[in-house]
Design an enzyme around this catalytic site. Structure first.
Site, PDB file in Angstrom:
ATOM      1  N   CYS A 171       0.881  -1.676   0.089  1.00  0.00           N
ATOM      2  CA  CYS A 171      -0.285  -0.316   0.228  1.00  0.00           C
ATOM      3  C   CYS A 171       0.611   1.376  -0.102  1.00  0.00           C
ATOM      4  O   CYS A 171       1.969   1.173   0.589  1.00  0.00           O
ATOM      5  CB  CYS A 171      -0.905  -0.315   1.159  1.00  0.00           C
TER       6      CYS A 171
ATOM      7  N   CYS B 248       0.626   2.893   3.400  1.00  0.00           N
ATOM      8  CA  CYS B 248       0.744   2.869   4.845  1.00  0.00           C
ATOM      9  C   CYS B 248       1.964   1.076   5.231  1.00  0.00           C
ATOM     10  O   CYS B 248       2.335   1.183   5.655  1.00  0.00           O
ATOM     11  CB  CYS B 248      -0.674   2.491   5.700  1.00  0.00           C
TER      12      CYS B 248
ATOM     13  N   CYS C  62      -7.318  -1.253   1.346  1.00  0.00           N
ATOM     14  CA  CYS C  62      -6.268  -1.184   2.635  1.00  0.00           C
ATOM     15  C   CYS C  62      -7.262  -2.338   3.384  1.00  0.00           C
ATOM     16  O   CYS C  62      -7.744  -0.637   4.402  1.00  0.00           O
ATOM     17  CB  CYS C  62      -5.058  -0.579   2.608  1.00  0.00           C
TER      18      CYS C  62
ATOM     19  N   CYS D  80      -5.525   1.174   6.712  1.00  0.00           N
ATOM     20  CA  CYS D  80      -5.688   2.685   6.043  1.00  0.00           C
ATOM     21  C   CYS D  80      -7.064   2.775   6.389  1.00  0.00           C
ATOM     22  O   CYS D  80      -6.834   3.821   5.483  1.00  0.00           O
ATOM     23  CB  CYS D  80      -4.811   3.320   5.720  1.00  0.00           C
TER      24      CYS D  80
ATOM     25  N   CYS E  16      -8.550  -5.886  -9.721  1.00  0.00           N
ATOM     26  CA  CYS E  16      -7.467  -4.344 -11.242  1.00  0.00           C
ATOM     27  C   CYS E  16      -7.669  -3.347 -10.210  1.00  0.00           C
ATOM     28  O   CYS E  16      -8.409  -2.950  -9.022  1.00  0.00           O
ATOM     29  CB  CYS E  16      -8.949  -4.405 -11.670  1.00  0.00           C
TER      30      CYS E  16
END
Length: 182
Positions: free
Chosen positions: A90, A93, A146, A149, A169
């Protein structure tokens, strides 16, 4: 055709940038996402930073995609054609999200993965992602965020390769690639 689509998406992205950079009241309440067309959060924690802090940490495009549920233009992402071994994290984070071992070319213009890192069969409890219902655009889709976060990553569709048949995707701009063992 790809050039035409890229041009149209670039135009849409450029029009959205001023909205992404305007100042808004800071709200980390989980219910605020309902106005964007989803069913709310599947977790009990709030995003770790306020919007103003995310704006400082992220580029305008990263903020637009991850914090405002935007989409990068198709065929524009830095990781679309990445063939290196490693892990996709991510961008907000640094949580590990997708392994290069599960990445494939779907031809859609965005990096595609057949499953999230940590998936065991159909169990995603040990992954870094959550699924949410997204009814924006007048469609029912499944948003991928995510788990740590709540950054918007992209969507998952039921038209991927076997055995799961899923196509995650994911926007390149929402990811940070770390080369190495996947």
């Amino acid at each position: 055709m790809a050039r035409l689509l890229r041009g149209l998406w670039n135009l849409r992205f450029l029009e959205a940038l001023p909205r992404a950079s305007q100042s808004r009241p800071v709200s980390c309440a989980l219910g605020t996402r309902a106005r964007h067309g989803d069913a709310g959060s599947l977790t009990n924690h709030e995003p770790s930073l306020a919007k103003s802090e995310w704006r400082k940490k992220l580029t305008p495009e990263q903020f637009y995609v991850t914090r405002e549920k935007g989409t990068e233009p198709p065929f524009s992402g830095v990781y679309l054609n990445n063939r290196e071994s490693g892990m996709y994290h991510c961008v907000c984070c640094d949580s590990p999200l997708f392994s290069s071992e599960k990445k494939y070319c779907s031809g859609t213009g965005w990096p595609s993965f057949s499953e999230a890192h940590g998936t065991s069969g159909s169990d995603e409890s040990n992954t870094g992602i959550l699924r949410r219902v997204d009814t924006s655009l007048g469609l029912v889709r499944t948003e991928v965020v995510c788990k740590q976060c709540e950054a918007h990553l992209g969507h998952v569709f039921p038209d991927g390769p076997g055995p799961s048949g899923q196509r995650f995707c994911i926007n390149s701009v929402a990811l940070k690639f770390k080369p190495g063992k996947a």
